[in-house]
Design an enzyme around this catalytic site. Structure first.
Site, PDB file in Angstrom:
ATOM      1  N   GLY A  10     -66.890 -27.984  28.126  1.00 44.66           N
ATOM      2  CA  GLY A  10     -65.592 -27.310  28.250  1.00 44.66           C
ATOM      3  C   GLY A  10     -64.426 -28.228  27.926  1.00 44.66           C
ATOM      4  O   GLY A  10     -64.553 -29.158  27.121  1.00 44.66           O
ATOM      5  N   GLY A  13     -65.704 -31.799  29.322  1.00 40.82           N
ATOM      6  CA  GLY A  13     -66.931 -32.322  28.708  1.00 40.82           C
ATOM      7  C   GLY A  13     -66.757 -32.610  27.225  1.00 40.82           C
ATOM      8  O   GLY A  13     -67.128 -33.703  26.750  1.00 40.82           O
ATOM      9  N   PHE A 158     -59.047 -37.560  34.751  1.00 45.10           N
ATOM     10  CA  PHE A 158     -57.615 -37.381  35.009  1.00 45.10           C
ATOM     11  C   PHE A 158     -56.854 -36.881  33.790  1.00 45.10           C
ATOM     12  O   PHE A 158     -55.623 -36.839  33.802  1.00 45.10           O
ATOM     13  CB  PHE A 158     -57.002 -38.705  35.497  1.00 45.10           C
ATOM     14  CG  PHE A 158     -57.543 -39.158  36.819  1.00 45.10           C
ATOM     15  CD1 PHE A 158     -57.104 -38.579  37.997  1.00 45.10           C
ATOM     16  CD2 PHE A 158     -58.515 -40.150  36.897  1.00 45.10           C
ATOM     17  CE1 PHE A 158     -57.613 -38.986  39.237  1.00 45.10           C
ATOM     18  CE2 PHE A 158     -59.027 -40.565  38.120  1.00 45.10           C
ATOM     19  CZ  PHE A 158     -58.569 -39.984  39.290  1.00 45.10           C
ATOM     20  N   GLU A 161     -54.418 -31.335  29.924  1.00 41.71           N
ATOM     21  CA  GLU A 161     -54.575 -30.567  28.688  1.00 41.71           C
ATOM     22  C   GLU A 161     -53.325 -30.715  27.833  1.00 41.71           C
ATOM     23  O   GLU A 161     -52.218 -30.864  28.349  1.00 41.71           O
ATOM     24  CB  GLU A 161     -54.866 -29.111  29.024  1.00 41.71           C
ATOM     25  CG  GLU A 161     -56.277 -28.962  29.577  1.00 41.71           C
ATOM     26  CD  GLU A 161     -56.619 -27.536  29.969  1.00 41.71           C
ATOM     27  OE1 GLU A 161     -56.083 -26.603  29.359  1.00 41.71           O
ATOM     28  OE2 GLU A 161     -57.422 -27.378  30.901  1.00 41.71           O
ATOM     29  N   CYS A 273     -56.632 -26.214  37.571  1.00 39.37           N
ATOM     30  CA  CYS A 273     -57.006 -27.194  38.599  1.00 39.37           C
ATOM     31  C   CYS A 273     -56.047 -27.372  39.769  1.00 39.37           C
ATOM     32  O   CYS A 273     -56.503 -27.532  40.897  1.00 39.37           O
ATOM     33  CB  CYS A 273     -57.269 -28.534  37.935  1.00 39.37           C
ATOM     34  SG  CYS A 273     -58.732 -28.453  36.894  1.00 39.37           S
ATOM     35  N   ARG A 429     -38.674 -22.477  31.369  1.00 40.65           N
ATOM     36  CA  ARG A 429     -39.083 -23.878  31.279  1.00 40.65           C
ATOM     37  C   ARG A 429     -37.902 -24.817  31.136  1.00 40.65           C
ATOM     38  O   ARG A 429     -38.091 -26.026  30.971  1.00 40.65           O
ATOM     39  CB  ARG A 429     -40.027 -24.072  30.081  1.00 40.65           C
ATOM     40  CG  ARG A 429     -41.335 -23.336  30.215  1.00 40.65           C
ATOM     41  CD  ARG A 429     -42.175 -23.906  31.337  1.00 40.65           C
ATOM     42  NE  ARG A 429     -43.469 -23.256  31.390  1.00 40.65           N
ATOM     43  CZ  ARG A 429     -44.467 -23.699  32.135  1.00 40.65           C
ATOM     44  NH1 ARG A 429     -44.321 -24.754  32.889  1.00 40.65           N
ATOM     45  NH2 ARG A 429     -45.608 -23.066  32.156  1.00 40.65           N
TER      46      ARG A 429
HETATM   47  P1  NAD Z   1     -64.783 -25.253  31.580  1.00 41.12           P
HETATM   48  O1  NAD Z   1     -64.986 -23.964  32.241  1.00 41.12           O
HETATM   49  O2  NAD Z   1     -63.920 -25.355  30.373  1.00 41.12           O
HETATM   50  O3  NAD Z   1     -66.200 -25.877  31.162  1.00 41.12           O
HETATM   51  C1  NAD Z   1     -67.323 -25.861  31.987  1.00 41.12           C
HETATM   52  C2  NAD Z   1     -68.550 -25.544  31.137  1.00 41.12           C
HETATM   53  O4  NAD Z   1     -69.718 -25.699  31.933  1.00 41.12           O
HETATM   54  C3  NAD Z   1     -68.589 -24.116  30.595  1.00 41.12           C
HETATM   55  O5  NAD Z   1     -68.605 -24.141  29.175  1.00 41.12           O
HETATM   56  C4  NAD Z   1     -69.889 -23.532  31.179  1.00 41.12           C
HETATM   57  O6  NAD Z   1     -70.565 -22.668  30.295  1.00 41.12           O
HETATM   58  C5  NAD Z   1     -70.684 -24.779  31.452  1.00 41.12           C
HETATM   59  N1  NAD Z   1     -71.758 -24.576  32.432  1.00 41.12           N
HETATM   60  C6  NAD Z   1     -71.689 -23.980  33.655  1.00 41.12           C
HETATM   61  N2  NAD Z   1     -72.895 -24.000  34.244  1.00 41.12           N
HETATM   62  C7  NAD Z   1     -73.747 -24.612  33.394  1.00 41.12           C
HETATM   63  C8  NAD Z   1     -75.129 -24.944  33.448  1.00 41.12           C
HETATM   64  N3  NAD Z   1     -75.880 -24.650  34.516  1.00 41.12           N
HETATM   65  N4  NAD Z   1     -75.681 -25.581  32.395  1.00 41.12           N
HETATM   66  C9  NAD Z   1     -74.944 -25.892  31.323  1.00 41.12           C
HETATM   67  N5  NAD Z   1     -73.631 -25.600  31.198  1.00 41.12           N
HETATM   68  C10 NAD Z   1     -73.032 -24.979  32.235  1.00 41.12           C
HETATM   69  O7  NAD Z   1     -64.256 -26.256  32.716  1.00 41.12           O
HETATM   70  P2  NAD Z   1     -63.372 -27.575  32.516  1.00 41.12           P
HETATM   71  O8  NAD Z   1     -61.938 -27.207  32.416  1.00 41.12           O
HETATM   72  O9  NAD Z   1     -63.989 -28.433  31.482  1.00 41.12           O
HETATM   73  O10 NAD Z   1     -63.557 -28.250  33.948  1.00 41.12           O
HETATM   74  C11 NAD Z   1     -64.787 -28.830  34.324  1.00 41.12           C
HETATM   75  C12 NAD Z   1     -64.558 -29.636  35.591  1.00 41.12           C
HETATM   76  O11 NAD Z   1     -63.632 -30.691  35.323  1.00 41.12           O
HETATM   77  C13 NAD Z   1     -63.957 -28.839  36.742  1.00 41.12           C
HETATM   78  O12 NAD Z   1     -64.511 -29.308  37.947  1.00 41.12           O
HETATM   79  C14 NAD Z   1     -62.479 -29.197  36.690  1.00 41.12           C
HETATM   80  O13 NAD Z   1     -61.878 -29.133  37.972  1.00 41.12           O
HETATM   81  C15 NAD Z   1     -62.509 -30.632  36.216  1.00 41.12           C
HETATM   82  N6  NAD Z   1     -61.315 -31.075  35.471  1.00 41.12           N
HETATM   83  C16 NAD Z   1     -60.734 -30.255  34.534  1.00 41.12           C
HETATM   84  C17 NAD Z   1     -59.630 -30.714  33.808  1.00 41.12           C
HETATM   85  C18 NAD Z   1     -58.968 -29.853  32.759  1.00 41.12           C
HETATM   86  O14 NAD Z   1     -57.950 -30.275  32.218  1.00 41.12           O
HETATM   87  N7  NAD Z   1     -59.457 -28.678  32.433  1.00 41.12           N
HETATM   88  C19 NAD Z   1     -59.155 -32.017  34.007  1.00 41.12           C
HETATM   89  C20 NAD Z   1     -59.782 -32.815  34.967  1.00 41.12           C
HETATM   90  C21 NAD Z   1     -60.866 -32.342  35.689  1.00 41.12           C
HETATM   91  C1  UGA Z   2     -53.396 -31.807  35.596  1.00 43.56           C
HETATM   92  C2  UGA Z   2     -53.209 -33.299  35.851  1.00 43.56           C
HETATM   93  O1  UGA Z   2     -51.985 -33.722  35.245  1.00 43.56           O
HETATM   94  C3  UGA Z   2     -54.369 -34.099  35.292  1.00 43.56           C
HETATM   95  O2  UGA Z   2     -54.225 -35.475  35.645  1.00 43.56           O
HETATM   96  C4  UGA Z   2     -55.678 -33.575  35.870  1.00 43.56           C
HETATM   97  O3  UGA Z   2     -56.769 -34.255  35.307  1.00 43.56           O
HETATM   98  C5  UGA Z   2     -55.796 -32.083  35.556  1.00 43.56           C
HETATM   99  O4  UGA Z   2     -54.653 -31.382  36.106  1.00 43.56           O
HETATM  100  C6  UGA Z   2     -56.997 -31.449  36.164  1.00 43.56           C
HETATM  101  O5  UGA Z   2     -57.555 -31.950  37.128  1.00 43.56           O
HETATM  102  O6  UGA Z   2     -57.329 -30.392  35.652  1.00 43.56           O
HETATM  103  P1  UGA Z   2     -53.015 -30.169  33.539  1.00 43.56           P
HETATM  104  O7  UGA Z   2     -53.155 -29.105  34.560  1.00 43.56           O
HETATM  105  O8  UGA Z   2     -53.820 -30.071  32.302  1.00 43.56           O
HETATM  106  O9  UGA Z   2     -53.347 -31.600  34.191  1.00 43.56           O
HETATM  107  O10 UGA Z   2     -51.477 -30.268  33.074  1.00 43.56           O
HETATM  108  P2  UGA Z   2     -50.160 -30.872  33.744  1.00 43.56           P
HETATM  109  O11 UGA Z   2     -49.399 -31.573  32.709  1.00 43.56           O
HETATM  110  O12 UGA Z   2     -50.455 -31.627  34.980  1.00 43.56           O
HETATM  111  O13 UGA Z   2     -49.338 -29.560  34.119  1.00 43.56           O
HETATM  112  C7  UGA Z   2     -49.757 -28.693  35.159  1.00 43.56           C
HETATM  113  C8  UGA Z   2     -48.730 -27.596  35.355  1.00 43.56           C
HETATM  114  O14 UGA Z   2     -47.545 -28.117  35.957  1.00 43.56           O
HETATM  115  C9  UGA Z   2     -48.283 -26.927  34.053  1.00 43.56           C
HETATM  116  O15 UGA Z   2     -48.156 -25.548  34.252  1.00 43.56           O
HETATM  117  C10 UGA Z   2     -46.944 -27.573  33.770  1.00 43.56           C
HETATM  118  O16 UGA Z   2     -46.105 -26.768  32.996  1.00 43.56           O
HETATM  119  C11 UGA Z   2     -46.419 -27.741  35.188  1.00 43.56           C
HETATM  120  N1  UGA Z   2     -45.394 -28.811  35.293  1.00 43.56           N
HETATM  121  C12 UGA Z   2     -45.719 -30.098  35.068  1.00 43.56           C
HETATM  122  C13 UGA Z   2     -44.104 -28.467  35.659  1.00 43.56           C
HETATM  123  O17 UGA Z   2     -43.780 -27.282  35.891  1.00 43.56           O
HETATM  124  N2  UGA Z   2     -43.165 -29.464  35.780  1.00 43.56           N
HETATM  125  C14 UGA Z   2     -43.455 -30.773  35.546  1.00 43.56           C
HETATM  126  O18 UGA Z   2     -42.548 -31.619  35.669  1.00 43.56           O
HETATM  127  C15 UGA Z   2     -44.766 -31.088  35.181  1.00 43.56           C
END
Ligand code: NAD
Ligand code: UGA
Length: 490
Positions: A10, A13, A158, A161, A273, A429
């Site tokens: 995702g 990953g 950390f 997106e 998140c 915004r």
């Molecule tokens: P996502 O939903 O984009 O990706 C997760 C993937 O895992 C999916 O494609 C799903 O099909 C796959 N999956 C689920 N079960 C499975 C299985 N049994 N075998 C194989 N594949 C399987 O999620 P994400 O945004 O990548 O987040 C993943 C984790 O990372 C979460 O715990 C999230 O909190 C954390 N995280 C996310 C972000 C972010 O910016 N999105 C940043 C930091 C941490």
């Molecule tokens: C956030 C954290 O910044 C990452 O470090 C973390 O890994 C990730 O969550 C996660 O665990 O998923 P993300 O959600 O991708 O990252 O984006 P951010 O830049 O943190 O923004 C989050 C939200 O807050 C957005 O909707 C953004 O528009 C809003 N935001 C951010 C504000 O409204 N004001 C700000 O000053 C900053």
């Protein structure tokens, strides 16, 4: 260490493994997912997620030492080290519903790892998980009597997106949690830390125990979200007192102890998140009987909900207390710029509330339109329009909900020309040039400062200069416009 695997292709990953593969050409990196569409897309130039700089990074290693597969079992079997990066959404059922993390995907993977392993392996929690999940994983992995040794590490991600590639290339820190009390544990920690040390300066690769690592991830997100809610709370106060939240943020942020980042007031935080991880923290605190601590963190989420609702309430007041039948162009649907991700986007709440007021909503977004369509399914009174100019044509209001850079360069004079008058612009915004827009004729409503409107009785019309105080309508957060179209102030 020759082969690493990642389960879950995702937002985390995919980019994380692409970076590791690019930086470590001697390692084979297998990224496995049960979602066949996603895996197929990773093999093309239309990646399954929109992330600046990601395609060149993937191309650098794809087919060389980076491989995407649906064969989870084979990836597990071949790997020396396995990252688990599956989704951990908030539970929607049973105990802890609405707060706790749903660990079903995570546990399923743990069981698959056990089933398909025939030698010692290192297993790395990449997903964000409640504190002490590694302990549960250890129990599952050693449930067949310890035939194989699994060292379990926590290595939270950390990246944000929209800046994932930059964040992975140059992280503030990398955290590796493991069992530092045992020789095997320390060896596993060092093996993972050494991968990152290939491109991350040594002092930024931190090692700690597993529980601290798990908790640090939740706390980092909670602190970031708390800053956004803090400044948003002040935006409401600024609107009612005549201060400008941008000026306040600048003055406060220049205190080096506070710092200037994450102080942009807006429509509220979104993304998959922040809310999930804070609620997870809240659940944890409640479980341990820490009611006051739980309440404190829960208020960050409550304030965020208030900010979204407040925005729509203010829109309604400004537009003479009715938007029924009015075309409203929503520009930006992604939860932030430079991503197509719409999970927990504040735009969803805003659009739903606009639809509840019987508005005709037209959504535009450069990268998130497909996801927006999916969110709404067959909902009536909603359209999707890739071209912002088309979305704006015939609209009563433009509502900016994502700060896409391209929106700064729109031909606002042309947009204004094609709109129903009086033309309203709501900047959720706070990223546009409000004074310029006002001079084009728009009635401009920022967040956390006074609106610039032409609607007050006797005020100059579009393009005219004059003492702003005369036509700025007062304290919109408090009063907004009265239903007679006056500014509601004395
Ligand atoms: P996502 O939903 O984009 O990706 C997760 C993937 O895992 C999916 O494609 C799903 O099909 C796959 N999956 C689920 N079960 C499975 C299985 N049994 N075998 C194989 N594949 C399987 O999620 P994400 O945004 O990548 O987040 C993943 C984790 O990372 C979460 O715990 C999230 O909190 C954390 N995280 C996310 C972000 C972010 O910016 N999105 C940043 C930091 C941490
Ligand atoms: C956030 C954290 O910044 C990452 O470090 C973390 O890994 C990730 O969550 C996660 O665990 O998923 P993300 O959600 O991708 O990252 O984006 P951010 O830049 O943190 O923004 C989050 C939200 O807050 C957005 O909707 C953004 O528009 C809003 N935001 C951010 C504000 O409204 N004001 C700000 O000053 C900053």
């Amino acid at each position: 260490m020759k082969t690493i695997a990642c389960i879950g292709a995702g937002y985390v990953g995919g980019p994380t493994m692409a970076m590791i593969a690019a930086k470590c050409p001697d390692l084979t990196v297998l990224v496995a997912d049960v979602n066949a569409d996603r895996i197929r897309a990773w093999g093309t130039d239309t990646l399954p997620i929109y992330e600046p700089g990601l395609l060149p990074l993937v191309r650098q290693a794809r087919g060389r030492n980076l491989f995407f597969t649906t064969d989870v079992a084979e990836a597990i079997h071949r790997a020396d080290l396995i990252f688990v990066s599956v989704n951990t959404p908030t539970k929607t059922y049973g105990q802890g519903a609405g707060l706790a993390a749903d660990l079903q995907y995570w546990e399923k993977v743990a069981r698959e790892i056990l089933a398909h392993s025939d030698r010692d392996k290192i297993v790395v929690e990449k997903s964000t998980l409640p504190v002490r999940t590694a302990e549960a994983m250890a129990r599952i992995l050693h449930s067949d009597g310890g035939r194989i040794r699994f060292d379990i590490l926590s290595n939270p991600e950390f990246l944000a997106e929209g800046t994932a590639v930059k964040d992975l290339e140059n992280p503030d820190r990398v955290l590796v949690g493991g069992d530092l009390e045992t020789e095997n544990g320390r060896r596993a920690v060092e093996a993972l830390a050494d991968i990152y040390r290939r491109w991350v300066p040594r002092e930024r690769v931190l090692t700690t125990n597993v529980w601290s690592s798990e908790l640090s991830k939740l706390v980092a997100n909670a602190f970031l979200a708390q800053r956004v809610s803090s400044i948003n709370s002040i935006s409401a106060l600024a609107e009612t007192t005549g201060a400008d939240v941008g000026e306040v943020a600048r003055a406060v942020g220049m205190d080096s102890r506070i710092g200037g980042k994450f102080l942009r007031a807006g429509i509220g935080f979104g993304g998959s998140c922040f809310k999930k991880d804070i609620l997870n923290l809240v659940y944890l605190c409640r479980n341990y009987g820490l009611t006051e601590v739980a309440d404190y963190w829960e208020s960050v989420v409550r304030l965020n909900e208030y900010q979204k609702t407040r925005f729509v309430r203010n829109m309604l007041k400004a537009m003479f207390n009715t938007i029924a039948g009015k075309r409203i162009a929503v520009l930006g649907f992604a939860f932030k710029a430079d991503t197509g991700d719409t999970r927990e986007t504040p735009a969803l709440t805003v659009c739903r509330e606009l639809l509840a007021e019987h508005a005709e909503v037209v959504i535009s977004d450069p990268a998130a339109l497909d996801n927006a369509r999916r969110e709404f399914g067959d909902t009536a009174h909603i359209q999707f329009e890739p071209d912002p100019a088309q979305a704006a044509a015939g609209a009563h209001a433009l509502v900016f909900l994502t700060d896409w850079d391209s929106y700064r360069h729109l031909d606002f004079a042309a947009l204004y020309h094609g709109m129903v008058k009086p033309a309203f612009l709501f900047d959720g915004r706070n990223f546009l040039n409000h004074r310029e827009l006002f001079h084009l004729g728009f009635n401009v409503y920022p967040i956390g400062s006074q609106p610039l409107t032409h609607l007050a009785a006797g005020g100059p019309g579009p393009g005219q200069d004059g003492p702003v105080g005369l036509w700025v309508c007062g304290l919109w957060g408090k009063t907004g416009l009265a239903s007679d179209g006056s500014d509601g102030s004395d």
